[in-house]
Design a protein around this motif. Sequence first.
Motif, short mmCIF file in Angstrom:
data_model
loop_
_atom_site.label_atom_id
_atom_site.label_comp_id
_atom_site.label_asym_id
_atom_site.label_seq_id
_atom_site.Cartn_x
_atom_site.Cartn_y
_atom_site.Cartn_z
N VAL A 164 -10.25 -1.50 -10.70
CA VAL A 164 -10.20 -1.12 -9.28
C VAL A 164 -9.11 -0.09 -9.09
O VAL A 164 -7.98 -0.29 -9.55
CB VAL A 164 -9.92 -2.34 -8.38
N VAL A 165 -9.44 1.00 -8.42
CA VAL A 165 -8.47 2.05 -8.12
C VAL A 165 -8.35 2.16 -6.60
O VAL A 165 -9.35 2.40 -5.91
CB VAL A 165 -8.89 3.41 -8.71
N ASP A 166 -7.14 2.02 -6.09
CA ASP A 166 -6.94 2.04 -4.64
C ASP A 166 -6.63 3.45 -4.15
O ASP A 166 -6.26 4.34 -4.93
CB ASP A 166 -5.79 1.10 -4.26
N ASN A 167 -6.79 3.65 -2.85
CA ASN A 167 -6.37 4.87 -2.14
C ASN A 167 -7.09 6.12 -2.61
O ASN A 167 -6.48 7.16 -2.86
CB ASN A 167 -4.86 5.08 -2.27
N ILE A 168 -8.41 6.06 -2.69
CA ILE A 168 -9.15 7.24 -3.14
C ILE A 168 -9.65 8.12 -2.00
O ILE A 168 -10.10 9.24 -2.24
CB ILE A 168 -10.34 6.84 -4.03
N GLY A 169 -9.58 7.64 -0.75
CA GLY A 169 -10.12 8.42 0.36
C GLY A 169 -9.21 9.51 0.87
O GLY A 169 -9.64 10.61 1.23
N GLN A 206 -15.55 4.59 0.72
CA GLN A 206 -14.53 4.96 1.69
C GLN A 206 -14.39 3.84 2.70
O GLN A 206 -15.36 3.13 3.00
CB GLN A 206 -14.86 6.29 2.38
N THR A 207 -13.19 3.63 3.18
CA THR A 207 -12.90 2.53 4.09
C THR A 207 -12.14 3.04 5.30
O THR A 207 -11.44 4.06 5.22
CB THR A 207 -12.05 1.44 3.40
N VAL A 208 -12.28 2.32 6.40
CA VAL A 208 -11.46 2.56 7.59
C VAL A 208 -10.92 1.22 8.04
O VAL A 208 -11.51 0.18 7.79
CB VAL A 208 -12.25 3.24 8.72
N GLY A 209 -9.76 1.24 8.72
CA GLY A 209 -9.19 -0.02 9.19
C GLY A 209 -7.73 0.14 9.52
O GLY A 209 -7.29 1.22 9.92
N GLY A 212 -5.98 3.01 8.06
CA GLY A 212 -6.52 4.33 8.32
C GLY A 212 -7.79 4.60 7.54
O GLY A 212 -8.56 3.68 7.25
N TRP A 213 -8.00 5.86 7.20
CA TRP A 213 -9.21 6.30 6.50
C TRP A 213 -8.86 6.47 5.03
O TRP A 213 -8.08 7.34 4.67
CB TRP A 213 -9.67 7.62 7.12
N ASP A 214 -9.44 5.62 4.18
CA ASP A 214 -9.09 5.67 2.77
C ASP A 214 -10.28 5.21 1.95
O ASP A 214 -11.42 5.51 2.29
CB ASP A 214 -7.84 4.82 2.50
N GLY A 215 -10.07 4.47 0.89
CA GLY A 215 -11.18 4.01 0.08
C GLY A 215 -10.71 3.45 -1.24
O GLY A 215 -9.51 3.46 -1.57
#
Length: 222
Positions: A164-169, A206-209, A212-215
């Motif tokens: 798992v790699v965080d903060n890709i967005g 990609q994720t929001v929450g 913020g906007w990341d993934g």
Amino acid sequence: MTASHPDAWAAVDRYLAETLVGSDPALDATLASQDRAHLRPIEVAPVAGKLLHLLVRISRARRVLEIGTLAGYSAIWMARALPADGRLISIEAEPANAALARENVDAAGVGERVDIRIGRAADVLPGLADEAPFDLVFIDADKESNTVYLDWAARLSQPGAVIVVDNIGRSGEVANADTDDPQIQGVRGGLAMLGEDPRFDATGLQTVGVKGWDGLAIAVRV
């Protein structure tokens, strides 16, 4: 219909956390200690912490590698999912952060499952080559080194391991091929590696929450 904007994203994230994750004194105390230490609030969101916890359980991982400890928030989530004889090795470059994380994982009751190694991950990772392979790797450190960390994740894990790699967005900037931001260049390099390197089979979300906007990217070691 609710308009899509950061306040709405955060409200939905908080609703999901309240409904599916709940409150946890040890995790709350970890975040409070991080705030007192004036560390940046760059830990994973509660829903993401729960995701990591579930991935450890789903994969039946016994050995987990974390690159980037901070105050121990995500380490606690993952260590709780390990069996009693499981082990999580977490690498932290800053000694003060590592000491705080040590206090927090001990206070959360998972200290015996967590081994915190202090140093630059690029220096520490080669020393793990003689240890048993990992079943899950979580990468959440300096983005400029993502390709280095992914290479070691492949070397140190066995086929079928989850990575798992965080903060890709990066607030959408990851799609900007002309960026000169070294962090975003690092993320893009890591994603290119996940897509091209035959050791990985991966996807990205990609994720929001509340963050913020990341993934994040999730891969299987082939």
